[in-house]
Design a protein around this motif. Sequence first.
Motif, PDB file in Angstrom:
ATOM      1  N   ASP A  76      38.362  37.462  39.882  1.00 66.10           N
ATOM      2  CA  ASP A  76      38.788  37.752  41.252  1.00 66.10           C
ATOM      3  C   ASP A  76      38.548  39.204  41.654  1.00 66.10           C
ATOM      4  N   ARG A  77      38.261  40.071  40.690  1.00 66.53           N
ATOM      5  CA  ARG A  77      37.998  41.484  40.980  1.00 66.53           C
ATOM      6  C   ARG A  77      36.502  41.810  40.997  1.00 66.53           C
ATOM      7  N   THR A  78      35.644  40.800  40.787  1.00 66.25           N
ATOM      8  CA  THR A  78      34.202  41.054  40.735  1.00 66.25           C
ATOM      9  C   THR A  78      33.520  40.869  42.082  1.00 66.25           C
ATOM     10  N   GLU A  79      34.251  40.394  43.054  1.00 62.78           N
ATOM     11  CA  GLU A  79      33.699  40.220  44.396  1.00 62.78           C
ATOM     12  C   GLU A  79      34.537  41.022  45.375  1.00 62.78           C
ATOM     13  N   LEU A  80      33.885  41.437  46.425  1.00 65.77           N
ATOM     14  CA  LEU A  80      34.627  42.116  47.483  1.00 65.77           C
ATOM     15  C   LEU A  80      35.416  41.084  48.262  1.00 65.77           C
ATOM     16  N   ASP A  81      36.635  41.440  48.641  1.00 63.31           N
ATOM     17  CA  ASP A  81      37.412  40.495  49.444  1.00 63.31           C
ATOM     18  C   ASP A  81      36.868  40.506  50.879  1.00 63.31           C
ATOM     19  N   PRO A  82      37.244  39.499  51.679  1.00 68.08           N
ATOM     20  CA  PRO A  82      36.700  39.406  53.044  1.00 68.08           C
ATOM     21  C   PRO A  82      36.907  40.656  53.888  1.00 68.08           C
ATOM     22  N   THR A  83      38.024  41.336  53.711  1.00 64.92           N
ATOM     23  CA  THR A  83      38.283  42.568  54.474  1.00 64.92           C
ATOM     24  C   THR A  83      37.301  43.665  54.066  1.00 64.92           C
ATOM     25  N   GLU A  84      37.078  43.803  52.749  1.00 68.00           N
ATOM     26  CA  GLU A  84      36.121  44.804  52.265  1.00 68.00           C
ATOM     27  C   GLU A  84      34.707  44.488  52.747  1.00 68.00           C
ATOM     28  N   ARG A  85      34.323  43.203  52.685  1.00 71.78           N
ATOM     29  CA  ARG A  85      32.985  42.812  53.144  1.00 71.78           C
ATOM     30  C   ARG A  85      32.820  43.089  54.634  1.00 71.78           C
ATOM     31  N   ALA A  86      33.837  42.775  55.414  1.00 75.96           N
ATOM     32  CA  ALA A  86      33.757  42.995  56.864  1.00 75.96           C
ATOM     33  C   ALA A  86      33.639  44.480  57.189  1.00 75.96           C
ATOM     34  N   ALA A  87      34.189  45.331  56.335  1.00 78.51           N
ATOM     35  CA  ALA A  87      34.152  46.777  56.579  1.00 78.51           C
ATOM     36  C   ALA A  87      32.851  47.430  56.109  1.00 78.51           C
ATOM     37  N   MET A  88      32.003  46.665  55.429  1.00 76.27           N
ATOM     38  CA  MET A  88      30.751  47.236  54.921  1.00 76.27           C
ATOM     39  C   MET A  88      29.794  47.547  56.072  1.00 76.27           C
ATOM     40  N   SER A  89      29.194  48.709  56.006  1.00 75.52           N
ATOM     41  CA  SER A  89      28.179  49.086  56.994  1.00 75.52           C
ATOM     42  C   SER A  89      26.841  48.460  56.595  1.00 75.52           C
ATOM     43  N   VAL A  90      25.878  48.556  57.466  1.00 79.49           N
ATOM     44  CA  VAL A  90      24.524  48.086  57.151  1.00 79.49           C
ATOM     45  C   VAL A  90      24.009  48.833  55.922  1.00 79.49           C
ATOM     46  N   ASP A  91      24.267  50.141  55.848  1.00 82.70           N
ATOM     47  CA  ASP A  91      23.835  50.922  54.686  1.00 82.70           C
ATOM     48  C   ASP A  91      24.535  50.462  53.404  1.00 82.70           C
ATOM     49  N   ASP A  92      25.817  50.105  53.497  1.00 83.91           N
ATOM     50  CA  ASP A  92      26.533  49.581  52.331  1.00 83.91           C
ATOM     51  C   ASP A  92      25.861  48.297  51.840  1.00 83.91           C
ATOM     52  N   HIS A  93      25.519  47.409  52.768  1.00 81.12           N
ATOM     53  CA  HIS A  93      24.829  46.168  52.384  1.00 81.12           C
ATOM     54  C   HIS A  93      23.473  46.475  51.764  1.00 81.12           C
ATOM     55  N   ARG A  94      22.766  47.441  52.329  1.00 81.92           N
ATOM     56  CA  ARG A  94      21.463  47.824  51.789  1.00 81.92           C
ATOM     57  C   ARG A  94      21.614  48.336  50.358  1.00 81.92           C
ATOM     58  N   ARG A  95      22.603  49.197  50.119  1.00 80.30           N
ATOM     59  CA  ARG A  95      22.835  49.721  48.766  1.00 80.30           C
ATOM     60  C   ARG A  95      23.221  48.615  47.790  1.00 80.30           C
ATOM     61  N   ALA A  96      24.094  47.714  48.233  1.00 81.47           N
ATOM     62  CA  ALA A  96      24.531  46.617  47.360  1.00 81.47           C
ATOM     63  C   ALA A  96      23.369  45.691  47.025  1.00 81.47           C
ATOM     64  N   THR A  98      20.169  46.424  47.129  1.00 84.94           N
ATOM     65  CA  THR A  98      19.220  47.162  46.301  1.00 84.94           C
ATOM     66  C   THR A  98      19.671  47.159  44.842  1.00 84.94           C
ATOM     67  N   ALA A  99      20.962  47.362  44.604  1.00 87.13           N
ATOM     68  CA  ALA A  99      21.492  47.317  43.239  1.00 87.13           C
ATOM     69  C   ALA A  99      21.308  45.920  42.650  1.00 87.13           C
ATOM     70  N   PHE A 100      21.585  44.894  43.448  1.00 85.45           N
ATOM     71  CA  PHE A 100      21.447  43.507  43.001  1.00 85.45           C
ATOM     72  C   PHE A 100      19.997  43.203  42.624  1.00 85.45           C
ATOM     73  N   THR A 101      19.062  43.507  43.519  1.00 90.41           N
ATOM     74  CA  THR A 101      17.655  43.189  43.242  1.00 90.41           C
ATOM     75  C   THR A 101      17.089  44.089  42.147  1.00 90.41           C
ATOM     76  N   GLY A 102      17.551  45.334  42.084  1.00 89.33           N
ATOM     77  CA  GLY A 102      17.128  46.201  40.991  1.00 89.33           C
ATOM     78  C   GLY A 102      17.564  45.646  39.650  1.00 89.33           C
ATOM     79  N   GLY A 103      18.777  45.118  39.616  1.00 86.46           N
ATOM     80  CA  GLY A 103      19.265  44.474  38.393  1.00 86.46           C
ATOM     81  C   GLY A 103      18.441  43.250  38.031  1.00 86.46           C
TER      82      GLY A 103
END
Length: 175
Positions: A76-96, A98-103
């Motif tokens: 339950d701590r490995t995913e962002l909760d809906p509030t955290e996801r909603a607060a993510m900026s476009v740049d936050d999504h880009r960074r996340a 990028t980390a995912f695809t880099g992995g």
Amino acid sequence: MAHLDLLIHPVRLRILQALLDGRPSTTTQLRNRLPDIPPATMYRHVAALTAAGVLEVLGEKRVRGAVERTYRLQWDRTELDPTERAAMSVDDHRRAFTAFTGGLLADFDRYLTRESADPDTDGVTYRQAALWLTDAELAELVAELRSAITARTKNDPGQDRTRRMISVVVIPTEN
């Protein structure tokens, strides 16, 4: 440290991936599974994940004068909760992402450099499909995928089983 930054660090992502199968591990076992990560780096990132509650300490025992801890992933701590996801900026999504695809790229490269790598025999697959879906149909598909994957996460390692990483990406495209 913000939860997003905690989760998208490349070393911490690899530690989380190593624990995705639900098997508890000690830091020594994690180091055996991830031998390219220096010991001090491993200990530092395991400590950060533990302090954030992403890893749970299941037990401690003395080994040659040191305390060896056994860790388990707190799903339950490995995913962002809906509030955290909603607060993510476009740049936050880009960074996340990028980390995912880099992995993914690094995992695939590590696989291909193994002497025994045989993508055809090993069932390696990667593909895209374009589907026309309503929001409700997408939600249903994601629930079906999650259910199918979750049902198989309970499989124990066995003689005929190979640990496989399954990654799913959903992106809307222009019509």
